[in-house]
Design an enzyme around this catalytic site. Structure first.
Site, PDB file in Angstrom:
ATOM      1  CB  SER A   1     -13.138  12.228  -1.016  1.00  0.00           C
ATOM      2  OG  SER A   1     -12.304  12.431  -2.130  1.00  0.00           O
TER       3      SER A   1
ATOM      4  CB  THR B   1      -3.729   5.919 -15.528  1.00  0.00           C
ATOM      5  OG1 THR B   1      -3.388   4.561 -15.194  1.00  0.00           O
ATOM      6  CG2 THR B   1      -5.084   5.901 -16.193  1.00  0.00           C
TER       7      THR B   1
ATOM      8  CE1 TYR C   1      -7.859   6.137 -12.026  1.00  0.00           C
ATOM      9  CE2 TYR C   1      -6.504   4.376 -12.932  1.00  0.00           C
ATOM     10  CZ  TYR C   1      -6.620   5.635 -12.375  1.00  0.00           C
ATOM     11  OH  TYR C   1      -5.502   6.401 -12.190  1.00  0.00           O
TER      12      TYR C   1
ATOM     13  CG  LEU D   1       3.292  -5.757  -5.040  1.00  0.00           C
ATOM     14  CD1 LEU D   1       2.658  -6.980  -4.385  1.00  0.00           C
ATOM     15  CD2 LEU D   1       3.997  -6.144  -6.341  1.00  0.00           C
TER      16      LEU D   1
ATOM     17  CG  ASP E   1      -4.165  -7.311 -11.951  1.00  0.00           C
ATOM     18  OD1 ASP E   1      -4.421  -6.088 -11.989  1.00  0.00           O
ATOM     19  OD2 ASP E   1      -3.920  -7.922 -10.899  1.00  0.00           O
TER      20      ASP E   1
HETATM   21  N1  UFG Z   1      -0.616  -7.515  -6.491  1.00  0.00           N
HETATM   22  C1  UFG Z   1      -0.566  -8.696  -5.777  1.00  0.00           C
HETATM   23  N2  UFG Z   1      -1.021  -8.678  -4.495  1.00  0.00           N
HETATM   24  C2  UFG Z   1      -1.486  -7.554  -3.889  1.00  0.00           C
HETATM   25  C3  UFG Z   1      -1.522  -6.334  -4.625  1.00  0.00           C
HETATM   26  C4  UFG Z   1      -1.087  -6.371  -5.943  1.00  0.00           C
HETATM   27  O1  UFG Z   1      -0.151  -9.735  -6.286  1.00  0.00           O
HETATM   28  O2  UFG Z   1      -1.898  -7.618  -2.711  1.00  0.00           O
HETATM   29  C5  UFG Z   1      -0.123  -7.513  -7.872  1.00  0.00           C
HETATM   30  C6  UFG Z   1      -1.178  -7.115  -8.888  1.00  0.00           C
HETATM   31  O3  UFG Z   1      -1.919  -8.240  -9.286  1.00  0.00           O
HETATM   32  C7  UFG Z   1      -0.313  -6.526 -10.002  1.00  0.00           C
HETATM   33  C8  UFG Z   1       0.883  -5.938  -9.272  1.00  0.00           C
HETATM   34  O4  UFG Z   1       0.882  -6.540  -7.978  1.00  0.00           O
HETATM   35  O5  UFG Z   1       0.135  -7.551 -10.826  1.00  0.00           O
HETATM   36  C9  UFG Z   1       0.784  -4.441  -9.089  1.00  0.00           C
HETATM   37  O6  UFG Z   1      -0.492  -4.144  -8.534  1.00  0.00           O
HETATM   38  P1  UFG Z   1      -0.876  -2.694  -7.978  1.00  0.00           P
HETATM   39  O7  UFG Z   1      -2.266  -2.806  -7.453  1.00  0.00           O
HETATM   40  O8  UFG Z   1       0.185  -2.232  -7.062  1.00  0.00           O
HETATM   41  O9  UFG Z   1      -0.833  -1.784  -9.257  1.00  0.00           O
HETATM   42  P2  UFG Z   1      -1.596  -1.961 -10.650  1.00  0.00           P
HETATM   43  O10 UFG Z   1      -0.558  -2.351 -11.641  1.00  0.00           O
HETATM   44  O11 UFG Z   1      -2.784  -2.802 -10.582  1.00  0.00           O
HETATM   45  O12 UFG Z   1      -2.183  -0.509 -10.784  1.00  0.00           O
HETATM   46  C10 UFG Z   1      -1.418   0.607 -11.099  1.00  0.00           C
HETATM   47  C11 UFG Z   1      -2.088   1.856 -10.588  1.00  0.00           C
HETATM   48  C12 UFG Z   1      -3.437   2.005 -11.202  1.00  0.00           C
HETATM   49  C13 UFG Z   1      -3.324   1.983 -12.679  1.00  0.00           C
HETATM   50  C14 UFG Z   1      -2.590   0.747 -13.113  1.00  0.00           C
HETATM   51  C15 UFG Z   1      -2.332   0.743 -14.579  1.00  0.00           C
HETATM   52  O13 UFG Z   1      -2.197   1.771  -9.206  1.00  0.00           O
HETATM   53  O14 UFG Z   1      -3.987   3.230 -10.801  1.00  0.00           O
HETATM   54  O15 UFG Z   1      -1.330   0.684 -12.469  1.00  0.00           O
HETATM   55  O16 UFG Z   1      -1.630   1.878 -14.871  1.00  0.00           O
HETATM   56  F1  UFG Z   1      -4.548   1.953 -13.232  1.00  0.00           F
END
Ligand code: UFG
Length: 315
Positions: free
Chosen positions: A34, A114, A138, A185, A279
């Site tokens: 998927s 996670t 999630y 990110l 976030d």
């Molecule tokens: N961010 C941006 N711009 C973007 C993408 C992300 O500024 O285009 C920021 C987000 O706001 C965050 C940081 O970059 O502050 C990291 O974001 P990610 O999406 O890369 O990762 P997350 O911390 O949101 O998520 C990760 C995992 C999830 C998990 C989470 C908490 O991908 O599966 O950590 O463990 F749930």
């Protein structure tokens, strides 16, 4: 060991599959494709396309000694829009897998949990005994499976480990992140460097952190993979262990963007947008427990090195 890897066609599952094969294990991958890719399954592994809900016949035939369970839906935003899919796949699917394991008399499992199980932390770095108050569906579904594993350990003598990943990044064995819907990110910043996007939007600059952007703990997928191989034989029957997996060092979004600029030589234009819902300002792991219990230690602690490994697959 004869192992079944559920979700072995995805980013992390495919890297761990390659590491298991290198370690001499006999591997069957179960994945419904998927979100995964059949070509990510290392040659040397047997591949069966099936969902967790249909894992019974596969387990009965393979009769693995252990299962590594990576198969899940993992987009935080989507989990808020269509929670039913997340409960069905992540929780319903995991229950079906555990029942298929029980029927096949396989009681050893390593599960991908996670940092999202903790929600907004009261204290950083986050230890495993911190309160678990997920702020999205999630995280709630992963926490539910963690609870399921505790019950199965107590009632059915399962030997289980939940690994709570922080922000996984980098590449290994020629395998990196390839999501159709990319939200993370580092891959997004690298898409800008590769000319596939115009700019990166930074989600909020007004957080209570030194430069105002969110801080995360980036862990190299190879270090994560090492932890799985150490965790696999660790618990005794009846035991459910929970381990955080992170580097223990936080980097801000701004620092990640700077590292991507340094590694790629691309200016990475940035626009500042509003905060993304849910976030937390800061997520950094204390991984003292797995370091102490299993002697795990990350080898890739340098952010530019982690970014560089991901970039090497794209550039
Ligand atoms: N961010 C941006 N711009 C973007 C993408 C992300 O500024 O285009 C920021 C987000 O706001 C965050 C940081 O970059 O502050 C990291 O974001 P990610 O999406 O890369 O990762 P997350 O911390 O949101 O998520 C990760 C995992 C999830 C998990 C989470 C908490 O991908 O599966 O950590 O463990 F749930």
């Amino acid at each position: 060991m004869r192992v079944l890897v559920a979700g072995g066609a995805g980013y992390i599952g495919s890297v761990v599959t390659a590491a298991l094969l290198q370690g001499g294990h006999e591997v069957t991958v179960l994945d419904d494709l998927s979100t995964g890719h059949a070509d990510a399954v290392a040659s040397g592994a047997r591949f069966v396309q099936a969902s967790l809900h249909d894992s019974g016949p596969v387990l009965a035939e393979v009769r693995p000694e252990a299962v590594l369970h990576f198969a899940a839906k993992s987009l935080v935003g989507a989990s808020q829009q269509t929670p039913e899919e997340y409960w069905h796949v992540n929780v319903g699917g995991s229950l079906a897998l555990l029942e298929a394991m029980r029927a096949a008399d396989c009681r050893r499992i390593v599960f991908s949990s996670t940092a999202a199980t903790y929600g907004e932390p009261e204290q950083v770095p986050i230890r495993e005994d911190a309160p678990t108050r997920p702020t999205n569906t999630y995280g709630a579904t992963k926490l539910a499976v963690d609870a399921m594993l505790t019950s199965y350990a107590v009632a059915h003598d399962f030997a289980a480990v939940s690994l709570r990943y922080f922000n996984v990044a980098g590449a290994a064995y020629g395998l990196g992140e390839r999501h159709t819907t990319e939200t993370h990110l580092i891959p997004i910043a690298l898409q800008v460097a590769a000319g596939k996007r115009e700019h990166l939007t930074v989600y909020g600059e007004d957080y209570p952190t030194p430069d105002g952007t969110c801080i995360r703990d980036y862990i190299h997928v190879e270090d994560l993979s090492d932890a799985h191989l150490l965790a696999l034989p660790a618990p005794a029957a009846g035991e459910h262990r929970i381990y955080n997996l992170g580097n223990g060092t936080g980097f801000s979004v701004q620092e990640v963007v700077d590292a991507v600029r340094q590694v790629t030589g691309h200016p990475i234009p940035v626009e500042v947008g509003p905060r993304r819902a849910g976030d937390p300002a800061q997520l950094v792991a204390s991984s003292d427990r797995i370091r102490g219990d299993l002697g795990w230690a990350p080898k890739h602690t340098d952010l530019a090195g982690i970014v560089g490994d991901a970039w090497s697959l794209i550039s």
